[in-house]
Enzyme design. Structure first.
Site, PDB file in Angstrom:
ATOM      1  N   MET A   1       0.854  -1.173   0.000  1.00 38.47           N
ATOM      2  CA  MET A   1       0.000   0.000   0.000  1.00 38.47           C
ATOM      3  C   MET A   1       0.893   1.227   0.000  1.00 38.47           C
ATOM      4  O   MET A   1       1.818   1.304   0.768  1.00 38.47           O
ATOM      5  CB  MET A   1      -0.829  -0.006   1.275  1.00 38.47           C
ATOM      6  N   ASP A 335      10.446   0.535  -3.408  1.00 40.82           N
ATOM      7  CA  ASP A 335       9.591   1.579  -2.828  1.00 40.82           C
ATOM      8  C   ASP A 335       9.491   1.411  -1.319  1.00 40.82           C
ATOM      9  O   ASP A 335       9.725   0.341  -0.774  1.00 40.82           O
ATOM     10  CB  ASP A 335       8.185   1.499  -3.442  1.00 40.82           C
ATOM     11  N   GLU A 336       9.111   2.478  -0.658  1.00 41.15           N
ATOM     12  CA  GLU A 336       8.749   2.473   0.764  1.00 41.15           C
ATOM     13  C   GLU A 336       9.749   1.721   1.640  1.00 41.15           C
ATOM     14  O   GLU A 336       9.372   0.995   2.558  1.00 41.15           O
ATOM     15  CB  GLU A 336       7.336   1.898   0.944  1.00 41.15           C
ATOM     16  N   ALA A 337      11.040   1.910   1.354  1.00 43.51           N
ATOM     17  CA  ALA A 337      12.083   1.267   2.154  1.00 43.51           C
ATOM     18  C   ALA A 337      12.390   2.141   3.366  1.00 43.51           C
ATOM     19  O   ALA A 337      13.525   2.568   3.592  1.00 43.51           O
ATOM     20  CB  ALA A 337      13.332   1.043   1.296  1.00 43.51           C
TER      21      ALA A 337
END
Length: 527
Positions: A1, A335-337
């Site tokens: 998400m 992404d979103e690391a």
């Protein structure tokens, strides 16, 4: 998400599509042609590049043949067309190298790898293309020129008329993709095949499979078997999960290829890795495996960038996945690391991108890859919003000016898991509410400020599955928005316009009903 931005309102453009409306002829919005009338030649999604109506229609009868060249590729497309037409017409429609009817012809011409020309008149229909993909796309156009009942699996009364004239058609972009997240909830091979068939109708040519995430690892690999057997044993909400054997995955690839879609597998790294970390303690910096995860939060997991075993793991995963994947690309996420420091993120990408290249694939990453150093030839998939900061947009645009190709997937436009309205029973709303018009009414060619038009490879519509559990759910969130994404990727910018598009889109409703597709009946569309 993906939720680190909020949407901001933006004036949508209202462009008349007089060219297409004229090409389609005068007709009532959304209404099917009267019995015995042919569908107007321009009433197709995606809009063809050129439509020249004229002359008498062709009528498919029990004497019609599907005439193909001697090539195996043309015959295969012919058999596909026959499989579509036989159940509803009740006609034999032999696929043969002689006779009259619907002819599929491979020939040199200005068609590129995917374009075609469709000529229709009293004596028959001829689809001409330079490559088999073009023949296949021409067949999808022919389907839409026939009555929606042609899609049914029982004999229908007809008549089966194809309007006279010529369509000449080539795509604007070579990347017209759809992503399916099989990690948050698992989908079977048959469910994926059903989606592939729906994508093919709209000339989508890339199927991006999100095969790993915090909630599940979905591909069996010999070198790290617990990834699938343990890491794939659950999903959001705690259901049974599942995974693809190598044979399962090969079957998805084969089936997609038969519909001229290239499978792009994604292993998301270094974040979104809890399923892998739970499966093998040694992949964690502290050597302790976390529990399996069935929630929907993001950004809490990371591979251990400082451990050498991490790169042995990545090498094994890439090597085995590449051996199963004939396509050109491997998506490495990125992404979103949020649990990986910037320094470690750069170090990780500097180690991992060459591994992908070593095994002969081109790297794709989510656009955060541009915060590191994208490999030469890499593609970045942009999932920002209208309201994404100018600095973040410029980082991506700068990479584009430096040679990185861009796939556009703006979340507040074409994330198919965004709710249509506040009342939509499925989906999320972190990127805002995305009705059908908002999803369609933008131009990929000038969307990202500062990015050269030549850097834009195309568009891709992701469907994240936190709330999606079955095919009916996939269809409700994908249709009708997916058809608009397909048009953005295929059709010339000159054909773009909501007023004309919504009429052509409305005509798709009866086809979806015939196909059993569970679609959202948007009040913006004159169904």
């Amino acid at each position: 998400m993906r939720r680190h931005h909020r949407t901001t309102p933006r004036m949508t453009r209202i462009l008349g599509s007089l060219l297409l409306v004229a090409a389609a002829g005068a007709f009532t919005a959304g209404a099917a042609p009267a019995s015995g009338e042919a569908t107007p030649l321009g009433r197709v999604v995606p809009a063809p590049a050129s439509v020249a109506p004229g002359g008498s229609p062709y009528r498919i009868t029990d004497g019609t043949r599907i005439v193909v060249d001697d090539s195996r590729e043309a015959r295969r497309v012919g058999e596909y067309l026959a499989d579509v037409l036989r159940p509803s017409t009740g006609y034999p429609l032999p696929v043969t190298s002689h006779g009259r009817g619907v002819r599929l012809r491979l020939a040199q011409g200005p068609f590129g790898a995917e374009g075609y020309r469709l000529d229709s008149g009293r004596g028959g229909v001829t689809i001409t293309a330079a490559k088999p993909a073009g023949l296949f796309h021409g067949v999808q156009t022919l389907r839409q020129l026939l009555p929606p009942a042609v899609e049914k699996d029982s004999v229908q009364p007809g008549p089966w008329l194809v309007a006279g004239g010529t369509i000449t058609d080539t795509p604007r972009y070579g990347w017209r993709g759809a992503m399916l997240d099989v990690s948050r909830h698992f989908f079977t091979v048959d469910q994926v095949k059903r989606y592939i068939d729906q994508l093919a109708l709209y000339k989508i040519n890339k199927l991006h499979l999100h095969l790993s995430d915090d909630q599940g690892w979905r591909i069996a690999l010999d070198s790290w078997p617990r990834l699938a057997t343990y890491g794939g044993s659950t999903q959001v909400g705690g259901g049974p999960g599942g995974y693809y054997t190598k044979a399962d995955y090969r079957e998805i690839v084969r089936y997609a290829s038969s519909r001229f879609l290239e499978v792009v597998p994604e292993i998301d790294m270094p974040g979104h890795t809890n399923a892998a970390l739970a499966s093998y303690a040694e992949l964690n910096c502290d050597g302790v495996a976390p529990p399996l995860y069935t929630g929907t939060e993001v950004g809490f997991s990371s591979l251990c960038v400082g451990k050498e075993i991490t790169y042995d793991f990545v090498d094994d995963v890439v090597r085995e996945l590449v051996a199963l994947t004939p396509g050109k690309y491997l998506h490495i996420g990125g992404d979103e690391a949020h649990s990986t420091s910037h320094e470690d993120y750069v170090k990780f990408m500097d180690r991992v991108q060459p591994i992908v290249a070593e095994y002969g694939k081109t790297v794709i990453g989510w656009h955060q890859l541009t915060g590191a150093t994208p490999a030469a030839g890499a593609l970045a998939q942009y999932w920002g919003l209208d309201g994404t900061s100018a600095g973040e947009k410029e980082q991506v645009a700068a990479a584009a000016r430096n040679g990185t190709g861009i796939i556009l997937s703006p979340a507040d436009r074409i994330y198919l898991d965004m709710k249509y309205t506040a009342d939509t029973p499925l989906g999320l709303d972190w990127a805002g509410l995305v009705e059908v018009k908002r999803s369609y009414d933008w131009d990929p060619g000038n969307y990202l400020p500062g990015a050269p038009a030549s850097a834009i490879r195309g568009v891709e519509a992701p469907l994240w599955t936190e709330t999606i559990t079955k095919s009916d759910d996939i269809e409700y969130m994908a249709f009708p928005r997916l058809a608009g994404v397909a048009e953005l990727g295929w059709s010339p910018a000159s054909t773009h316009g909501w007023e004309g598009y919504k009429v052509r889109l409305a005509a798709q409703g009866a086809r979806w009903e015939a196909l059993g597709i569970n679609y959202y009946r948007s009040p913006q569309v004159p169904w």
